[in-house]
Design a protein around this motif. Structure first.
Motif, PDB file in Angstrom:
ATOM      1  N   PRO A  82       0.828  -1.215   0.000  1.00  0.00           N
ATOM      2  CA  PRO A  82       0.000   0.000   0.000  1.00  0.00           C
ATOM      3  C   PRO A  82       0.861   1.263   0.000  1.00  0.00           C
ATOM      4  CG  PRO A  82      -0.766  -1.552   1.659  1.00  0.00           C
ATOM      5  CD  PRO A  82       0.555  -2.067   1.156  1.00  0.00           C
ATOM      6  N   ASP A  83       0.308   2.315  -0.568  1.00  0.00           N
ATOM      7  CA  ASP A  83       0.931   3.630  -0.546  1.00  0.00           C
ATOM      8  C   ASP A  83       0.427   4.340   0.712  1.00  0.00           C
ATOM      9  OD1 ASP A  83       1.557   6.353  -0.886  1.00  0.00           O
ATOM     10  OD2 ASP A  83       1.307   6.240  -3.054  1.00  0.00           O
ATOM     11  N   LEU A  84       1.336   4.749   1.579  1.00  0.00           N
ATOM     12  CA  LEU A  84       0.949   5.370   2.846  1.00  0.00           C
ATOM     13  C   LEU A  84       0.275   6.716   2.668  1.00  0.00           C
ATOM     14  CD1 LEU A  84       4.107   4.689   5.068  1.00  0.00           C
ATOM     15  CD2 LEU A  84       2.032   3.313   4.845  1.00  0.00           C
ATOM     16  N   THR A  85       0.430   7.330   1.502  1.00  0.00           N
ATOM     17  CA  THR A  85      -0.107   8.674   1.300  1.00  0.00           C
ATOM     18  C   THR A  85      -1.575   8.684   0.902  1.00  0.00           C
ATOM     19  OG1 THR A  85       0.572   8.762  -1.031  1.00  0.00           O
ATOM     20  CG2 THR A  85       2.162   9.546   0.633  1.00  0.00           C
ATOM     21  N   ARG A  86      -2.168   7.493   0.699  1.00  0.00           N
ATOM     22  CA  ARG A  86      -3.587   7.475   0.343  1.00  0.00           C
ATOM     23  C   ARG A  86      -4.266   6.213   0.865  1.00  0.00           C
ATOM     24  NH1 ARG A  86      -1.248   6.314  -5.070  1.00  0.00           N
ATOM     25  NH2 ARG A  86      -2.030   4.276  -5.648  1.00  0.00           N
ATOM     26  N   ALA A  87      -5.578   6.322   0.995  1.00  0.00           N
ATOM     27  CA  ALA A  87      -6.390   5.202   1.473  1.00  0.00           C
ATOM     28  C   ALA A  87      -6.512   4.145   0.377  1.00  0.00           C
ATOM     29  CB  ALA A  87      -7.773   5.703   1.881  1.00  0.00           C
ATOM     30  N   GLU A  88      -6.798   2.915   0.794  1.00  0.00           N
ATOM     31  CA  GLU A  88      -7.041   1.829  -0.160  1.00  0.00           C
ATOM     32  C   GLU A  88      -8.345   2.103  -0.896  1.00  0.00           C
ATOM     33  OE1 GLU A  88      -5.014  -0.979  -0.894  1.00  0.00           O
ATOM     34  OE2 GLU A  88      -3.733   0.394   0.224  1.00  0.00           O
ATOM     35  N   GLU A  89      -8.322   1.913  -2.210  1.00  0.00           N
ATOM     36  CA  GLU A  89      -9.510   2.175  -3.011  1.00  0.00           C
ATOM     37  C   GLU A  89     -10.225   0.905  -3.441  1.00  0.00           C
ATOM     38  OE1 GLU A  89      -8.282   4.693  -6.203  1.00  0.00           O
ATOM     39  OE2 GLU A  89      -7.549   6.233  -4.827  1.00  0.00           O
ATOM     40  N   ARG A  90      -9.495  -0.221  -3.431  1.00  0.00           N
ATOM     41  CA  ARG A  90     -10.128  -1.476  -3.862  1.00  0.00           C
ATOM     42  C   ARG A  90      -9.525  -2.630  -3.090  1.00  0.00           C
ATOM     43  NH1 ARG A  90      -7.512  -4.764  -7.960  1.00  0.00           N
ATOM     44  NH2 ARG A  90      -5.458  -3.947  -8.410  1.00  0.00           N
TER      45      ARG A  90
END
Length: 179
Positions: A73-81
């Motif tokens: 995961p990218d820490l700068t954004r929420a999970e989208e899927r």
């Protein structure tokens, strides 16, 4: 001490404690994600997220979710899927074309007063046993702040060829282990 510690699934009422523990652990290093992002990591797989209770209080947590092997995961954004099954392209890249069910251990935090007492080892073993019971074949993690040394002793293998987003910090390294 061991009778004072219990592991259980993360519940909705645990989020205030989780957010506080996460902030205390990571804010000074600029790695704190905040409530929305943390909850987005737990949402796809509530059955793989746990808390550690000590004397009835939440004093640690693990957020883990199905995720394509060699990705994080990218820490700068929420999970989208949800990454439960992964795309065909992700499956063909993994393990020479064989899809393996990977559980990504996104975050493990234990309150400072409980560190160094084999609590982390017990917590990691609990997560591994639950992952195995649920049919996962691998566990991956991005080691930050030199935790790769401890994880290597637990059987995790370093994958320096796997790029890790800069948001994890300069010494972050991707690791995985077969269950």
């Amino acid at each position: 001490m061991s009778e004072d510690i219990a592991f259980r699934l993360l519940a909705d009422g645990d989020w205030d404690a989780v957010v506080e523990l996460e902030h205390d652990a990571y804010a000074a290093d600029g790695l704190s994600e905040g409530r929305v992002a943390l909850q987005s990591r737990a949402r796809p797989s509530p059955g793989t997220c746990y808390v550690l209770e000590h004397r009835g209080r939440v004093r640690g947590y693990v957020l883990s979710l199905p995720y394509p092997l060699y990705r994080c995961p990218d820490l700068t954004r929420a999970e989208e899927r949800s990454h439960e099954e992964g795309s065909h392209e992700e499956r063909s890249h993994e393990e020479g074309g064989h899809h393996s069910r990977n559980l990504h251990l996104h975050d493990l935090v234990i309150a400072e007063e409980l560190r160094g007492r084999d609590v982390a080892l017990r917590f990691v073993r609990h997560v591994r046993a639950q992952a195995q019971r649920q049919g996962f074949e691998r566990i991956s993690v991005v080691a930050v702040r030199r935790t790769d040394v401890l994880l290597a002793m637990l059987g995790y293998r370093t994958h320096r060829e796997v790029p890790v987003p800069a948001c994890y910090g300069p010494r972050a390294v991707y690791m995985s282990m077969a269950i």
